[in-house]
Scaffold this motif. Structure first.
Motif, PDB file in Angstrom:
ATOM      1  N   ALA A  35      42.813  32.864  23.725  1.00 33.25           N
ATOM      2  CA  ALA A  35      43.532  33.743  24.723  1.00 33.25           C
ATOM      3  C   ALA A  35      44.294  32.766  25.866  1.00 33.25           C
ATOM      4  O   ALA A  35      43.601  31.932  26.388  1.00 33.25           O
ATOM      5  N   SER A  36      45.481  33.349  26.274  1.00 35.34           N
ATOM      6  CA  SER A  36      46.237  32.532  27.024  1.00 35.34           C
ATOM      7  C   SER A  36      47.446  33.450  27.706  1.00 35.34           C
ATOM      8  O   SER A  36      47.532  34.704  27.109  1.00 35.34           O
ATOM      9  N   GLY A  37      47.967  32.992  28.736  1.00 34.36           N
ATOM     10  CA  GLY A  37      49.037  33.744  29.167  1.00 34.36           C
ATOM     11  C   GLY A  37      48.863  34.450  30.671  1.00 34.36           C
ATOM     12  O   GLY A  37      49.433  34.943  31.177  1.00 34.36           O
ATOM     13  N   GLY A  38      47.499  34.450  31.285  1.00 32.00           N
ATOM     14  CA  GLY A  38      47.243  35.064  32.277  1.00 32.00           C
ATOM     15  C   GLY A  38      47.839  34.473  33.705  1.00 32.00           C
ATOM     16  O   GLY A  38      48.307  33.303  33.690  1.00 32.00           O
ATOM     17  N   GLY A  39      47.711  35.183  34.739  1.00 32.18           N
ATOM     18  CA  GLY A  39      48.386  34.439  35.889  1.00 32.18           C
ATOM     19  C   GLY A  39      48.112  35.459  37.346  1.00 32.18           C
ATOM     20  O   GLY A  39      47.493  36.533  37.086  1.00 32.18           O
ATOM     21  N   LEU A  40      48.693  34.795  38.142  1.00 32.53           N
ATOM     22  CA  LEU A  40      48.864  35.736  39.475  1.00 32.53           C
ATOM     23  C   LEU A  40      50.159  36.303  39.719  1.00 32.53           C
ATOM     24  O   LEU A  40      51.162  35.468  39.617  1.00 32.53           O
ATOM     25  N   VAL A  41      50.183  37.604  39.616  1.00 32.40           N
ATOM     26  CA  VAL A  41      51.563  38.142  39.687  1.00 32.40           C
ATOM     27  C   VAL A  41      51.367  39.451  40.726  1.00 32.40           C
ATOM     28  O   VAL A  41      50.495  39.700  41.327  1.00 32.40           O
ATOM     29  N   GLN A  42      52.604  39.976  41.140  1.00 33.01           N
ATOM     30  CA  GLN A  42      52.634  40.957  42.039  1.00 33.01           C
ATOM     31  C   GLN A  42      52.599  42.438  41.445  1.00 33.01           C
ATOM     32  O   GLN A  42      53.075  42.507  40.195  1.00 33.01           O
ATOM     33  N   ALA A  43      52.317  43.302  42.102  1.00 32.21           N
ATOM     34  CA  ALA A  43      52.297  44.796  41.583  1.00 32.21           C
ATOM     35  C   ALA A  43      53.764  45.140  41.178  1.00 32.21           C
ATOM     36  O   ALA A  43      54.811  44.734  41.814  1.00 32.21           O
ATOM     37  N   GLY A  44      53.942  45.758  39.868  1.00 35.06           N
ATOM     38  CA  GLY A  44      55.130  45.798  39.430  1.00 35.06           C
ATOM     39  C   GLY A  44      55.742  45.032  38.315  1.00 35.06           C
ATOM     40  O   GLY A  44      56.747  45.082  37.737  1.00 35.06           O
ATOM     41  N   THR A  65      41.287  35.214  29.743  1.00 34.58           N
ATOM     42  CA  THR A  65      42.285  34.597  30.610  1.00 34.58           C
ATOM     43  C   THR A  65      42.381  35.573  31.647  1.00 34.58           C
ATOM     44  O   THR A  65      42.314  36.860  31.600  1.00 34.58           O
ATOM     45  N   GLN A  66      42.490  34.906  33.010  1.00 37.08           N
ATOM     46  CA  GLN A  66      42.530  35.598  34.057  1.00 37.08           C
ATOM     47  C   GLN A  66      43.885  36.426  34.338  1.00 37.08           C
ATOM     48  O   GLN A  66      44.721  35.664  34.445  1.00 37.08           O
ATOM     49  N   VAL A  67      43.799  37.654  34.706  1.00 34.74           N
ATOM     50  CA  VAL A  67      45.045  38.348  35.180  1.00 34.74           C
ATOM     51  C   VAL A  67      44.997  38.828  36.680  1.00 34.74           C
ATOM     52  O   VAL A  67      43.756  39.726  36.781  1.00 34.74           O
ATOM     53  N   THR A  68      45.483  38.564  37.620  1.00 34.32           N
ATOM     54  CA  THR A  68      45.408  39.014  38.978  1.00 34.32           C
ATOM     55  C   THR A  68      46.766  39.663  39.531  1.00 34.32           C
ATOM     56  O   THR A  68      47.685  38.803  39.673  1.00 34.32           O
ATOM     57  N   VAL A  69      46.465  40.768  39.871  1.00 34.05           N
ATOM     58  CA  VAL A  69      47.867  41.430  40.454  1.00 34.05           C
ATOM     59  C   VAL A  69      47.566  41.904  41.808  1.00 34.05           C
ATOM     60  O   VAL A  69      46.674  42.540  42.193  1.00 34.05           O
ATOM     61  N   SER A  70      48.480  41.283  42.802  1.00 40.91           N
ATOM     62  CA  SER A  70      48.278  41.527  44.108  1.00 40.91           C
ATOM     63  C   SER A  70      49.384  42.645  44.328  1.00 40.91           C
ATOM     64  O   SER A  70      50.153  42.802  43.847  1.00 40.91           O
ATOM     65  N   SER A  71      48.788  43.516  45.721  1.00 43.52           N
ATOM     66  CA  SER A  71      49.472  44.758  46.012  1.00 43.52           C
ATOM     67  C   SER A  71      50.258  43.972  46.975  1.00 43.52           C
ATOM     68  O   SER A  71      50.675  42.993  47.547  1.00 43.52           O
ATOM     69  N   SER A 108      54.786  47.026  34.607  1.00 37.50           N
ATOM     70  CA  SER A 108      54.287  47.992  35.941  1.00 37.50           C
ATOM     71  C   SER A 108      52.865  47.413  36.138  1.00 37.50           C
ATOM     72  O   SER A 108      52.176  48.426  36.476  1.00 37.50           O
ATOM     73  N   LEU A 109      52.628  46.451  36.310  1.00 38.11           N
ATOM     74  CA  LEU A 109      51.316  46.159  36.600  1.00 38.11           C
ATOM     75  C   LEU A 109      50.807  46.625  38.009  1.00 38.11           C
ATOM     76  O   LEU A 109      51.506  46.695  39.019  1.00 38.11           O
ATOM     77  N   LYS A 110      49.593  46.991  37.999  1.00 34.13           N
ATOM     78  CA  LYS A 110      48.904  47.495  39.197  1.00 34.13           C
ATOM     79  C   LYS A 110      47.813  46.764  39.517  1.00 34.13           C
ATOM     80  O   LYS A 110      47.348  45.795  38.936  1.00 34.13           O
ATOM     81  N   PRO A 111      47.430  46.789  40.982  1.00 34.88           N
ATOM     82  CA  PRO A 111      46.247  45.828  41.452  1.00 34.88           C
ATOM     83  C   PRO A 111      44.843  46.162  40.219  1.00 34.88           C
ATOM     84  O   PRO A 111      43.933  45.326  40.180  1.00 34.88           O
ATOM     85  N   GLU A 112      44.781  47.454  40.047  1.00 35.52           N
ATOM     86  CA  GLU A 112      43.636  47.641  39.164  1.00 35.52           C
ATOM     87  C   GLU A 112      43.616  47.264  37.590  1.00 35.52           C
ATOM     88  O   GLU A 112      42.727  47.305  37.000  1.00 35.52           O
ATOM     89  N   ASP A 113      44.802  46.472  37.473  1.00 33.14           N
ATOM     90  CA  ASP A 113      44.640  45.892  36.008  1.00 33.14           C
ATOM     91  C   ASP A 113      44.179  44.444  36.404  1.00 33.14           C
ATOM     92  O   ASP A 113      44.087  43.726  35.051  1.00 33.14           O
ATOM     93  N   THR A 114      43.867  44.089  37.540  1.00 31.93           N
ATOM     94  CA  THR A 114      42.970  42.671  37.583  1.00 31.93           C
ATOM     95  C   THR A 114      41.888  42.674  36.822  1.00 31.93           C
ATOM     96  O   THR A 114      41.099  43.501  37.114  1.00 31.93           O
ATOM     97  N   ALA A 115      41.520  41.687  36.061  1.00 27.47           N
ATOM     98  CA  ALA A 115      40.537  41.645  35.354  1.00 27.47           C
ATOM     99  C   ALA A 115      40.519  40.240  34.441  1.00 27.47           C
ATOM    100  O   ALA A 115      41.693  39.488  34.320  1.00 27.47           O
ATOM    101  N   VAL A 116      39.513  39.812  33.736  1.00 31.60           N
ATOM    102  CA  VAL A 116      39.640  38.741  32.717  1.00 31.60           C
ATOM    103  C   VAL A 116      39.893  39.601  31.564  1.00 31.60           C
ATOM    104  O   VAL A 116      39.466  40.446  30.992  1.00 31.60           O
TER     105      VAL A 116
END
Length: 121
Positions: free
Chosen positions: A4-13, A115-121, A80-88
């Motif tokens: 699995a790959s493609g994760g990262g740090l993104v902003q909400a939305g 793969t870690q996905v982090t969504v900041s608010s 439309s990513l949300k902070p609650e989507d943050t997870a591995v």
């Protein structure tokens, strides 16, 4: 083996696309994405029947996420990513799963490393 790959740090939305590749074997009947947030259980996100290309989604991601595949890769397009989507996020595959158990992690024989996905608010 799944990768699995493609994760990262993104902003909400924002949007993000995850990739799941299989090496040394075929995917099997069902391929799914699960996610696990800290302190929580591993939850089903989306799944695809490899042969019919029928897709299945958790209610929390319907209309925002899309699972698809080509010959060698399974994708999870997240919008439309949300902070609650943050997870591995993990991809998983099973050669013999039945549809009624698609959301049960224990039914999958093969797992990617996450793969870690982090969504900041």
């Amino acid at each position: 083996q799944l990768q699995a790959s493609g994760g990262g740090l993104v902003q909400a939305g924002d949007s993000l696309r995850l990739f799941c590749a299989a090496s040394g074997r075929t995917f099997g009947r069902y391929v799914s994405w699960f996610r696990q947030a800290p302190g929580k259980e591993r939850d089903f996100v989306a799944g695809i029947n490899w042969n019919t290309v029928t897709t299945y989604y958790a209610d929390s991601v319907k209309g925002r996420f899309t699972i698809s595949r080509d010959k060698n890769t399974v994708y999870l397009q997240m919008g439309s990513l949300k902070p609650e989507d943050t997870a591995v996020y993990y991809c998983a595959a099973s050669p013999s799963l039945i549809l009624s158990t698609i959301a049960i992690a224990d039914g999958y024989a093969y797992w990617g490393q996450g793969t870690q996905v982090t969504v900041s608010s």
